[in-house]
Scaffold this motif. Structure first.
Motif, mmCIF file in Angstrom:
data_model
loop_
_atom_site.group_PDB
_atom_site.id
_atom_site.type_symbol
_atom_site.label_atom_id
_atom_site.label_comp_id
_atom_site.label_asym_id
_atom_site.label_seq_id
_atom_site.Cartn_x
_atom_site.Cartn_y
_atom_site.Cartn_z
ATOM 1 N N ALA A 36 34.224 21.197 -0.459
ATOM 2 C CA ALA A 36 32.883 21.971 -0.271
ATOM 3 C C ALA A 36 32.399 22.166 -1.560
ATOM 4 O O ALA A 36 31.262 21.761 -1.870
ATOM 5 N N PRO A 37 33.216 22.510 -2.718
ATOM 6 C CA PRO A 37 32.532 22.507 -4.110
ATOM 7 C C PRO A 37 32.187 21.358 -4.747
ATOM 8 O O PRO A 37 31.260 21.353 -5.476
ATOM 9 N N ILE A 38 32.967 20.355 -4.340
ATOM 10 C CA ILE A 38 32.269 18.981 -4.903
ATOM 11 C C ILE A 38 31.335 18.702 -4.273
ATOM 12 O O ILE A 38 30.409 18.044 -5.180
ATOM 13 N N ARG A 39 31.095 18.861 -2.981
ATOM 14 C CA ARG A 39 29.899 18.382 -2.428
ATOM 15 C C ARG A 39 28.691 19.251 -3.059
ATOM 16 O O ARG A 39 27.517 18.747 -3.260
ATOM 17 N N THR A 40 28.873 20.372 -3.182
ATOM 18 C CA THR A 40 27.796 21.281 -3.721
ATOM 19 C C THR A 40 27.350 20.897 -5.187
ATOM 20 O O THR A 40 26.169 20.560 -5.560
ATOM 21 N N ALA A 41 28.543 20.556 -5.963
ATOM 22 C CA ALA A 41 27.959 19.682 -7.114
ATOM 23 C C ALA A 41 27.191 18.599 -7.126
ATOM 24 O O ALA A 41 26.421 18.306 -7.878
ATOM 25 N N SER A 42 27.626 17.641 -6.282
ATOM 26 C CA SER A 42 27.127 16.498 -6.015
ATOM 27 C C SER A 42 25.780 16.506 -5.574
ATOM 28 O O SER A 42 24.736 15.676 -6.339
ATOM 29 N N ASP A 43 25.534 17.583 -4.719
ATOM 30 C CA ASP A 43 24.159 17.621 -4.213
ATOM 31 C C ASP A 43 23.321 18.384 -5.409
ATOM 32 O O ASP A 43 22.047 17.523 -5.518
ATOM 33 N N LYS A 44 23.815 19.135 -6.303
ATOM 34 C CA LYS A 44 22.917 19.656 -7.388
ATOM 35 C C LYS A 44 22.724 18.377 -8.378
ATOM 36 O O LYS A 44 21.436 18.183 -9.064
ATOM 37 N N LEU A 45 23.670 17.425 -8.493
ATOM 38 C CA LEU A 45 23.420 16.333 -9.387
ATOM 39 C C LEU A 45 22.600 15.299 -9.070
ATOM 40 O O LEU A 45 21.733 14.838 -9.825
ATOM 41 N N GLU A 46 22.453 15.146 -7.798
ATOM 42 C CA GLU A 46 21.539 14.285 -7.158
ATOM 43 C C GLU A 46 20.073 14.759 -7.354
ATOM 44 O O GLU A 46 19.123 13.975 -7.458
ATOM 45 N N LEU A 47 19.895 16.232 -7.395
ATOM 46 C CA LEU A 47 18.572 16.323 -7.641
ATOM 47 C C LEU A 47 18.056 16.433 -9.180
ATOM 48 O O LEU A 47 16.870 16.311 -9.705
ATOM 49 N N LEU A 56 24.790 5.338 -6.833
ATOM 50 C CA LEU A 56 25.170 5.597 -5.357
ATOM 51 C C LEU A 56 24.131 5.822 -4.487
ATOM 52 O O LEU A 56 23.088 6.386 -5.073
ATOM 53 N N PRO A 57 24.134 5.810 -3.228
ATOM 54 C CA PRO A 57 22.943 6.116 -2.487
ATOM 55 C C PRO A 57 23.055 7.591 -2.219
ATOM 56 O O PRO A 57 24.043 8.482 -1.922
ATOM 57 N N LYS A 58 21.808 8.056 -2.470
ATOM 58 C CA LYS A 58 21.627 9.595 -2.163
ATOM 59 C C LYS A 58 21.949 10.097 -0.935
ATOM 60 O O LYS A 58 21.430 9.393 0.092
ATOM 61 N N TYR A 59 22.492 11.416 -0.763
ATOM 62 C CA TYR A 59 22.758 12.093 0.632
ATOM 63 C C TYR A 59 21.495 11.693 1.472
ATOM 64 O O TYR A 59 21.441 11.262 2.669
#
Length: 66
Positions: A36-47, A56-59
């Motif tokens: 969960a915290p890794i996903r949160t960080a990745s989502d922020k980085l994608e933005l 990588l493909p974005k979510y």
């Protein structure tokens, strides 16, 4: 990085479990919780990272492939 290291150790533990029910429980609880915290960080980085720099493909691209 701390979360990724913890996840790697927990994945190793879950993969080494020979009892399938215990293994499933480890993946459903411990592994999932650490992701969960890794996903949160990745989502922020994608933005923050420009599409041309993100290899990588974005979510959102995975969800809405055309």
């Amino acid at each position: 990085r701390t979360h990724v290291d913890k996840l790697a150790k927990t994945l190793h533990k879950a993969e080494a479990e020979t009892d399938i029910h215990k293994q499933a429980k480890l993946f459903a609880t411990d592994v999932k919780d650490l992701m969960a915290p890794i996903r949160t960080a990745s989502d922020k980085l994608e933005l923050l990272v420009d599409d041309s720099e993100w290899r990588l493909p974005k979510y959102r691209e995975i969800l809405f492939l055309r």
